[in-house]
Design an enzyme around this catalytic site. Structure first.
Site, mmCIF file in Angstrom:
data_model
loop_
_atom_site.group_PDB
_atom_site.id
_atom_site.type_symbol
_atom_site.label_atom_id
_atom_site.label_comp_id
_atom_site.label_asym_id
_atom_site.label_seq_id
_atom_site.Cartn_x
_atom_site.Cartn_y
_atom_site.Cartn_z
ATOM 1 N N LYS A 148 46.679 35.846 35.873
ATOM 2 C CA LYS A 148 45.951 35.390 34.674
ATOM 3 C C LYS A 148 46.274 36.250 33.464
ATOM 4 C CE LYS A 148 41.728 35.857 36.294
ATOM 5 N NZ LYS A 148 41.931 36.274 37.698
ATOM 6 N N ARG A 194 33.330 32.654 34.564
ATOM 7 C CA ARG A 194 33.469 32.880 36.002
ATOM 8 C C ARG A 194 32.262 32.351 36.760
ATOM 9 N NH1 ARG A 194 37.105 37.610 35.447
ATOM 10 N NH2 ARG A 194 37.674 38.522 37.408
ATOM 11 N N ARG A 225 50.716 45.781 41.454
ATOM 12 C CA ARG A 225 50.316 45.690 40.037
ATOM 13 C C ARG A 225 50.049 47.083 39.473
ATOM 14 N NH1 ARG A 225 45.595 41.710 37.986
ATOM 15 N NH2 ARG A 225 44.117 42.929 39.195
ATOM 16 N N ARG A 249 44.791 49.884 39.162
ATOM 17 C CA ARG A 249 43.361 49.692 38.906
ATOM 18 C C ARG A 249 42.558 50.099 40.135
ATOM 19 N NH1 ARG A 249 42.422 43.754 36.369
ATOM 20 N NH2 ARG A 249 40.710 43.876 37.858
ATOM 21 N N ARG A 289 36.208 40.252 45.713
ATOM 22 C CA ARG A 289 36.542 39.558 44.459
ATOM 23 C C ARG A 289 37.039 38.133 44.750
ATOM 24 N NH1 ARG A 289 40.652 43.719 42.686
ATOM 25 N NH2 ARG A 289 41.076 42.490 40.826
HETATM 26 P P1 AMP Z 1 39.445 41.149 35.796
HETATM 27 O O1 AMP Z 1 40.208 42.125 34.960
HETATM 28 O O2 AMP Z 1 39.321 39.794 35.160
HETATM 29 O O3 AMP Z 1 39.964 41.073 37.215
HETATM 30 O O4 AMP Z 1 37.943 41.709 35.906
HETATM 31 C C1 AMP Z 1 37.675 42.961 36.484
HETATM 32 C C2 AMP Z 1 36.203 43.046 36.850
HETATM 33 O O5 AMP Z 1 35.404 42.930 35.662
HETATM 34 C C3 AMP Z 1 35.695 41.939 37.768
HETATM 35 O O6 AMP Z 1 35.923 42.216 39.148
HETATM 36 C C4 AMP Z 1 34.204 41.920 37.422
HETATM 37 O O7 AMP Z 1 33.537 43.022 38.001
HETATM 38 C C5 AMP Z 1 34.234 42.164 35.913
HETATM 39 N N1 AMP Z 1 34.344 40.890 35.163
HETATM 40 C C6 AMP Z 1 35.380 40.480 34.384
HETATM 41 N N2 AMP Z 1 35.138 39.283 33.836
HETATM 42 C C7 AMP Z 1 33.914 38.907 34.273
HETATM 43 C C8 AMP Z 1 33.112 37.753 34.091
HETATM 44 N N3 AMP Z 1 33.522 36.720 33.322
HETATM 45 N N4 AMP Z 1 31.904 37.713 34.703
HETATM 46 C C9 AMP Z 1 31.459 38.730 35.470
HETATM 47 N N5 AMP Z 1 32.183 39.844 35.715
HETATM 48 C C10 AMP Z 1 33.400 39.943 35.127
#
Ligand code: AMP
Length: 219
Positions: A8, A83, A127, A160, A172
């Site tokens: 993404k 989400r 990654r 990360r 996740r």
């Molecule tokens: P990402 O970088 O999109 O994988 O997001 C990393 C982490 O941030 C996720 O595992 C969640 O803990 C939090 N997070 C990111 N976007 C959201 C969202 N739209 N709703 C809730 N938690 C989020």
């Protein structure tokens, strides 16, 4: 939309360049709050480390405020948001408000990237991200020009925290399937959903997304 590791971030950044819109990543916004230690960052930290979703009340306003800012006036590429159904409702309300202004035309496409689980784990393991500008690399498919350093600002790349632990990765993926997949029906019913197979290298996925978005009628 898509599970963690589907690409993404990489694809959103590319679409942002193609369309000339800002890339708005909810994960990056939260990581920035963590980095500069705001109250929101402190509240989000524990959820993020566990691979859990940050509460809608916390993330909703951050994202909506960002897309309502002047830099997003002509458009934006959302990455990782919505989400949950509640987030989709918040986004829908914001877009409906925009559409109510007859001087504006609002065009929306939702992109769903799908991929085999086995590939997700391989991609997450390789990654690396830049903690300064949040550029994303893959040490196998898309390595940086200089090993271990970001192409844009030469910061040392990191893995990360939530990509290190297999239990957190499964959490996740599980949350994605339980909470986010159902939202796809909403966009599918509106006929604005572009389904894209992301089992291919990033360079092949980008034109597939562009073609799918262009085929998609716009809301
Ligand atoms: P990402 O970088 O999109 O994988 O997001 C990393 C982490 O941030 C996720 O595992 C969640 O803990 C939090 N997070 C990111 N976007 C959201 C969202 N739209 N709703 C809730 N938690 C989020």
């Amino acid at each position: 939309m898509g599970p963690p590791g589907v690409g993404k971030g990489t694809q959103s950044k590319r679409l942002a360049e193609v369309f000339g819109f800002p890339h708005v990543s909810s994960g990056d916004l939260l990581r920035e709050h963590l980095r500069i230690r705001t109250r929101i960052g402190c509240e989000a930290k524990d959820f993020m480390e566990r691979g859990a979703l940050v509460p809608d009340s916390l993330i909703g306003s951050i994202v909506i405020d960002r897309i309502a800012s002047a830099s997003c006036k002509t458009g934006f590429i959302l990455d990782g948001f919505p989400r949950t159904c509640q987030q989709a409702d918040a986004l829908h309300s914001y877009l409906s408000e925009l559409s109510a202004d007859k001087t504006k035309t609002v065009c929306v496409s939702a992109v769903h990237l799908f991929v085999d689980h086995a590939l997700l784990f391989r991609r997450l393991a390789s990654r690396r991200v830049c903690p300064t500008c949040y550029s994303v690399y893959n040490i196998n498919d898309r390595p940086p020009r200089v090993k271990g350093l970001c192409d844009l600002d030469s910061t040392a790349l990191v893995t990360r925290e939530d990509d290190r632990n297999e239990i957190v990765i499964w959490e996740r993926i599980k949350l994605y399937e339980e909470q986010t997949l159902p939202i796809l029906n909403y966009y599918s019913e509106k006929r604005i959903l572009a389904e894209v197979n992301a089992n291919y290298p990033a360079d092949e996925v980008t034109p597939a997304i562009l073609a799918a978005v262009r085929r998609c009628p716009q809301m």
